[in-house]
Design a protein around this motif. Sequence first.
Motif, PDB file in Angstrom:
ATOM      1  N   GLN A 467      41.044  58.040  60.682  1.00  0.00           N
ATOM      2  CA  GLN A 467      39.706  57.452  60.566  1.00  0.00           C
ATOM      3  C   GLN A 467      38.863  58.190  59.541  1.00  0.00           C
ATOM      4  OE1 GLN A 467      41.166  58.226  63.555  1.00  0.00           O
ATOM      5  NE2 GLN A 467      40.357  56.947  65.211  1.00  0.00           N
ATOM      6  N   LEU A 468      38.876  59.542  59.626  1.00  0.00           N
ATOM      7  CA  LEU A 468      38.047  60.347  58.728  1.00  0.00           C
ATOM      8  C   LEU A 468      38.540  60.236  57.288  1.00  0.00           C
ATOM      9  CD1 LEU A 468      35.660  62.250  58.546  1.00  0.00           C
ATOM     10  CD2 LEU A 468      37.204  64.172  58.943  1.00  0.00           C
ATOM     11  N   ALA A 469      39.871  60.280  57.103  1.00  0.00           N
ATOM     12  CA  ALA A 469      40.437  60.168  55.748  1.00  0.00           C
ATOM     13  C   ALA A 469      40.055  58.830  55.126  1.00  0.00           C
ATOM     14  CB  ALA A 469      41.956  60.315  55.818  1.00  0.00           C
ATOM     15  N   THR A 470      40.152  57.764  55.911  1.00  0.00           N
ATOM     16  CA  THR A 470      39.777  56.436  55.412  1.00  0.00           C
ATOM     17  C   THR A 470      38.295  56.393  55.078  1.00  0.00           C
ATOM     18  OG1 THR A 470      41.474  55.455  56.826  1.00  0.00           O
ATOM     19  CG2 THR A 470      39.792  53.976  55.953  1.00  0.00           C
ATOM     20  N   SER A 471      37.464  56.963  55.960  1.00  0.00           N
ATOM     21  CA  SER A 471      36.011  56.940  55.766  1.00  0.00           C
ATOM     22  C   SER A 471      35.597  57.704  54.516  1.00  0.00           C
ATOM     23  CB  SER A 471      35.318  57.528  56.999  1.00  0.00           C
ATOM     24  OG  SER A 471      33.923  57.447  56.865  1.00  0.00           O
ATOM     25  N   VAL A 472      36.182  58.897  54.309  1.00  0.00           N
ATOM     26  CA  VAL A 472      35.814  59.733  53.155  1.00  0.00           C
ATOM     27  C   VAL A 472      36.226  59.058  51.849  1.00  0.00           C
ATOM     28  CG1 VAL A 472      36.291  61.911  51.971  1.00  0.00           C
ATOM     29  CG2 VAL A 472      35.814  61.909  54.424  1.00  0.00           C
ATOM     30  N   THR A 473      37.466  58.582  51.759  1.00  0.00           N
ATOM     31  CA  THR A 473      37.929  57.940  50.520  1.00  0.00           C
ATOM     32  C   THR A 473      37.165  56.650  50.247  1.00  0.00           C
ATOM     33  OG1 THR A 473      39.722  56.847  51.755  1.00  0.00           O
ATOM     34  CG2 THR A 473      40.249  58.926  50.641  1.00  0.00           C
ATOM     35  N   ALA A 474      36.869  55.889  51.309  1.00  0.00           N
ATOM     36  CA  ALA A 474      36.103  54.644  51.130  1.00  0.00           C
ATOM     37  C   ALA A 474      34.681  54.949  50.667  1.00  0.00           C
ATOM     38  CB  ALA A 474      36.077  53.842  52.427  1.00  0.00           C
ATOM     39  N   SER A 475      34.083  56.024  51.214  1.00  0.00           N
ATOM     40  CA  SER A 475      32.728  56.417  50.802  1.00  0.00           C
ATOM     41  C   SER A 475      32.694  56.821  49.340  1.00  0.00           C
ATOM     42  CB  SER A 475      32.218  57.567  51.679  1.00  0.00           C
ATOM     43  OG  SER A 475      32.147  57.178  53.028  1.00  0.00           O
ATOM     44  N   CYS A 476      33.701  57.578  48.895  1.00  0.00           N
ATOM     45  CA  CYS A 476      33.779  57.992  47.482  1.00  0.00           C
ATOM     46  C   CYS A 476      33.970  56.781  46.573  1.00  0.00           C
ATOM     47  CB  CYS A 476      34.918  58.992  47.278  1.00  0.00           C
ATOM     48  SG  CYS A 476      34.644  60.571  48.118  1.00  0.00           S
ATOM     49  N   LEU A 477      34.852  55.869  46.976  1.00  0.00           N
ATOM     50  CA  LEU A 477      35.070  54.647  46.204  1.00  0.00           C
ATOM     51  C   LEU A 477      33.792  53.816  46.142  1.00  0.00           C
ATOM     52  CD1 LEU A 477      37.033  52.688  44.753  1.00  0.00           C
ATOM     53  CD2 LEU A 477      37.561  51.720  47.003  1.00  0.00           C
ATOM     54  N   ASN A 478      33.102  53.722  47.271  1.00  0.00           N
ATOM     55  CA  ASN A 478      31.857  52.966  47.334  1.00  0.00           C
ATOM     56  C   ASN A 478      30.806  53.574  46.416  1.00  0.00           C
ATOM     57  OD1 ASN A 478      30.156  50.885  48.755  1.00  0.00           O
ATOM     58  ND2 ASN A 478      29.012  52.715  49.310  1.00  0.00           N
ATOM     59  N   PHE A 479      30.751  54.916  46.365  1.00  0.00           N
ATOM     60  CA  PHE A 479      29.783  55.602  45.500  1.00  0.00           C
ATOM     61  C   PHE A 479      30.054  55.292  44.027  1.00  0.00           C
ATOM     62  CE2 PHE A 479      28.621  59.389  42.968  1.00  0.00           C
ATOM     63  CZ  PHE A 479      27.251  59.322  43.136  1.00  0.00           C
ATOM     64  N   VAL A 480      31.313  55.290  43.631  1.00  0.00           N
ATOM     65  CA  VAL A 480      31.677  54.974  42.240  1.00  0.00           C
ATOM     66  C   VAL A 480      31.253  53.542  41.895  1.00  0.00           C
ATOM     67  CG1 VAL A 480      33.599  54.652  40.635  1.00  0.00           C
ATOM     68  CG2 VAL A 480      33.578  56.632  42.163  1.00  0.00           C
ATOM     69  N   ILE A 481      31.528  52.604  42.809  1.00  0.00           N
ATOM     70  CA  ILE A 481      31.142  51.196  42.580  1.00  0.00           C
ATOM     71  C   ILE A 481      29.622  51.083  42.482  1.00  0.00           C
ATOM     72  CG2 ILE A 481      31.104  48.895  43.619  1.00  0.00           C
ATOM     73  CD1 ILE A 481      33.861  49.530  44.820  1.00  0.00           C
ATOM     74  N   ILE A 482      28.900  51.820  43.344  1.00  0.00           N
ATOM     75  CA  ILE A 482      27.430  51.811  43.308  1.00  0.00           C
ATOM     76  C   ILE A 482      26.927  52.240  41.938  1.00  0.00           C
ATOM     77  CG2 ILE A 482      25.397  53.090  44.129  1.00  0.00           C
ATOM     78  CD1 ILE A 482      26.636  53.010  46.940  1.00  0.00           C
ATOM     79  N   MET A 483      27.484  53.329  41.402  1.00  0.00           N
ATOM     80  CA  MET A 483      27.038  53.847  40.106  1.00  0.00           C
ATOM     81  C   MET A 483      27.322  52.845  38.973  1.00  0.00           C
ATOM     82  SD  MET A 483      25.605  56.814  40.399  1.00  0.00           S
ATOM     83  CE  MET A 483      24.832  56.222  41.881  1.00  0.00           C
ATOM     84  N   ILE A 484      28.497  52.208  39.016  1.00  0.00           N
ATOM     85  CA  ILE A 484      28.849  51.236  37.968  1.00  0.00           C
ATOM     86  C   ILE A 484      27.911  50.025  38.019  1.00  0.00           C
ATOM     87  CG2 ILE A 484      30.636  49.631  37.173  1.00  0.00           C
ATOM     88  CD1 ILE A 484      32.721  51.698  38.176  1.00  0.00           C
ATOM     89  N   LEU A 485      27.721  49.468  39.224  1.00  0.00           N
ATOM     90  CA  LEU A 485      26.833  48.304  39.365  1.00  0.00           C
ATOM     91  C   LEU A 485      25.396  48.661  38.999  1.00  0.00           C
ATOM     92  CD1 LEU A 485      28.147  46.704  42.688  1.00  0.00           C
ATOM     93  CD2 LEU A 485      28.387  45.784  40.388  1.00  0.00           C
ATOM     94  N   ASN A 486      24.989  49.864  39.353  1.00  0.00           N
ATOM     95  CA  ASN A 486      23.643  50.326  39.045  1.00  0.00           C
ATOM     96  C   ASN A 486      23.421  50.364  37.530  1.00  0.00           C
ATOM     97  OD1 ASN A 486      21.181  51.195  40.134  1.00  0.00           O
ATOM     98  ND2 ASN A 486      21.642  53.294  39.567  1.00  0.00           N
ATOM     99  N   PHE A 487      24.396  50.916  36.809  1.00  0.00           N
ATOM    100  CA  PHE A 487      24.329  51.019  35.348  1.00  0.00           C
ATOM    101  C   PHE A 487      24.191  49.631  34.715  1.00  0.00           C
ATOM    102  CE2 PHE A 487      26.590  50.901  31.264  1.00  0.00           C
ATOM    103  CZ  PHE A 487      25.868  51.850  30.554  1.00  0.00           C
ATOM    104  N   LEU A 488      24.978  48.672  35.207  1.00  0.00           N
ATOM    105  CA  LEU A 488      24.958  47.325  34.638  1.00  0.00           C
ATOM    106  C   LEU A 488      23.660  46.591  34.977  1.00  0.00           C
ATOM    107  CD1 LEU A 488      28.629  46.238  35.470  1.00  0.00           C
ATOM    108  CD2 LEU A 488      27.734  46.891  33.233  1.00  0.00           C
ATOM    109  N   TYR A 489      23.219  46.727  36.236  1.00  0.00           N
ATOM    110  CA  TYR A 489      22.070  45.930  36.676  1.00  0.00           C
ATOM    111  C   TYR A 489      20.767  46.400  36.028  1.00  0.00           C
ATOM    112  CZ  TYR A 489      18.727  43.447  39.534  1.00  0.00           C
ATOM    113  OH  TYR A 489      17.703  42.640  39.947  1.00  0.00           O
ATOM    114  N   GLU A 490      20.650  47.692  35.707  1.00  0.00           N
ATOM    115  CA  GLU A 490      19.433  48.178  35.051  1.00  0.00           C
ATOM    116  C   GLU A 490      19.135  47.386  33.797  1.00  0.00           C
ATOM    117  OE1 GLU A 490      19.497  52.335  34.258  1.00  0.00           O
ATOM    118  OE2 GLU A 490      19.520  52.906  36.363  1.00  0.00           O
TER     119      GLU A 490
END
Length: 870
Positions: A467-490
């Motif tokens: 559970q923790l391994a899935t949560s940590v990797t998913a959180s990191c992946l989600n953070f990367v996607i957030i940064m990419i979408l943020n850059f584009l949407y600005e």
Amino acid sequence: QQRGRKYNLFLKRRLRIDKRHQSKDSIFFRDGVRRIDFVLSYVDDLNKEWEKKLERRKEFESNLQKAGLELETEDKKESEDGKIYFVKIHAPWEVLITYAEVLNIKVPIKENDIPSMVENPLDCMLAPLRLPEKVMHPEPDYFTAPFSKDKQELYLINDESTFFSPSMRNRIVNYILTRCPYGTEEGKKKFGIKRLLNNGTYSAAYPLHDCQYWKKANDPNCDSERYTLYMEWARFLRFYKEQPLDLIRKYYGEKIGIYFAWLGFYTEMLFLAAVVGLICFLYGLFTMDENMSSKEICDPAIGGEIIMCPLCDRECDYWRLNTTCESSEYSHLFDNVATLFFAIFMGIWVTLFLEFWKRRQARLKYEWDLVDFEEEQQQLQLRPEYEAKCTQKKKNPVTQEMEPYLPITSQAVRFCISGTTVLFWVSLIIASMIAVIVYRLAVYAAFASLMENTQTLQPISGLLTPQLATSVTASCLNFVIIMILNFLYERIAIWITDMEIPRTHMEYENRLTMKMFLFQFVNYYSSCFYVAFFKGKFVGYPGAYTYMFNRWRNEECDPAGCLIELTTQLTIVMAGKQIWGNIQEAIVPWICNWWGRRKARSNPENLYSRWEQDHDLQTFGALGLFYEYLEMVIQFGFITLFVASFPLAPLLALMNNILEIRVDSWKLTTQYRRPVAAKAHSIGVWQEILNGMAILSVVTNAFIVAFTSDMIPRLVYYYAYSENEDSPMSGYINNSLSVFQISDFPDRNKPKLNPEDFVICRYRDYRYPPDHERKYLHSMQFWHILAAKLAFIIIMEHVVFIVKFFVAWMIPDVPADVKAKIKREKYLTQKILHEYELEKLKERLCQGDKRATEKEFIATEGRMELSRAM
């Protein structure tokens, strides 16, 4: 030939040194008298639009001179790289007083005689945090009045060259630059420096810093305020000192001053929240050994004997409850009684913060002469872009003058396109969040299989669960996607706001703010909302699991609850954003400036002028402050909306903000050109956004405590279902797990292997056992717990909201002493103005002015009496 080139270079440098008598830090024209208020730069590139650009510049500069500004051009041969022309602009006295009246600039008429506040008895204790008085209050306090050309004798004009501060001067020149025409193209009148910058006619337009940041200017006429700000404010070693807000306001203008005032106040208030949050965390840490739930999970005789149902179909095996021993112990750090207290405390804290900020803002409005400054003044000033793009005109009902306007049909079409675009991007975020959820569901089985079959991971298998391994990797992946979408949407947000053609600068900022905040709200918080309110809530039960897209089985929470996963998600996204933000704000501009200045260091200092040094710095931009506010408001959401899951969030935010203040001040003082001064009497639309988040935070925290934490089920068990009076919480884990008969598994769910021939397995829910007549339906305890959760949400929300509104009612928005000072200043200012008019009228009567009648004299005296009475 080489020797000849070196000699010619020597002669050129010598000529430049002889020609420029003033220091390289000079902020004056060559005569050493006229101050440089603004600088324009351009590169004379011989491309196909060269002639058009040359014509535009000639027309623009000619119109600037017609407006009264004085120009002085530095040839490209004089520049450090031999390519850039610099046009220096000086606003003479007549221009300054004309536009000071247009912009309603307030200037001193008399020194303030209102006694200062009573000294605080704690001042001696706070002495180490204080800055020198000259830094904190660089100017005496004056009564002020809007400037009028006809009443110049009224104002305290000791020296015309210093009467208007540099920030006022650059604001006036910028006002002229944004409205100065440069010709007609395609049948439309073109004007404004912004358009000339966009089409490449000029490469930069900026006011000058007054000196280098690391040493004072050689010129005694220069105040070297930039150096003072760097030494007393921008260095990290000064992190414990108060901010010189009056000096910031004087140098950068009120708009930047109010931002740093708000950020400093927010950081001060965070200190209280951080201390309380740390105490709650320490309570959880010190009571870990007393937590009966984790004791039972870790006990080999209890948790070691409980066989849990597989967490995925086919591939996952049965597992023993005590394998989650460590994660259940750590879960107690954040899921305990103190969590409830802290959630209620933060609901009240956010109200105190917003109410006390209103009082602080009111005090600044008085001290910075912004009491009579209303946004309506800005609303009457149209954006140059609006005037240029709107060809139709109609009469303004306020000014009764013809002005451009955008037809309703055009507005409707533009809003439709804008709304559709925003909706598309918000949908894209939700789609990316669903993709991350699918990732979590798809890789969980892989992690479970990997950790079970890999011997090297056995030592940490208790801590690093699937559970923790899935949560940590998913959180990191989600953070990367957030940064990419943020850059584009600005970029998209700026484009669609420009397309809407807002009427005023304030309207433009408000529209862009709402678009960016809506997007970032969904972008940053959607994953946290998923973990907090959806994960583990719609799982079903063994044999009748719920599937996403009829393929992936929905995630279950850890037996100790989902709160630890919400904490992990929040920590990664919040900490990652703060680290990335500081890198983006400080390191990137520093590298760019270092790269741009690397060649200039080898040249003699006399050849690297003040305007060239500032030209090589980064541009702060019209939206620079907007991004600073946005970053802090998103952080505010993290520490209020989800604080019940992570009491250390305010402490992280406090440490970040202490650094943030110094990073922002350092980059503004050392890495950026001096921004154009602008007025603002509040933080604007951000105040409403903060108020909305404060109300929403009460709701989210109530739901987190009720549905994400395990507190309510424990309390229901403690008071209604416990059978052990000596240890009421013993048996809770066994009570919270339902029983499933393995033979009832359908083939889709049944594990491939059952080596130990288990007959039953347990799962986290409140359902009847397989031998009950209501087999696998929800038990009565489930409905009792659900009722308790809903009752808790209603009670907590009402209690916190009642306290919030009572506190808001109790604390007035404007302090009593500030109200008294405002009334006193208005009275004295009116008195001074009326006395001045009376003296002028007396002079006219004495000189035999026929227009000055006795009735006019009596009316003026009567107005003075009425003013006193009021």
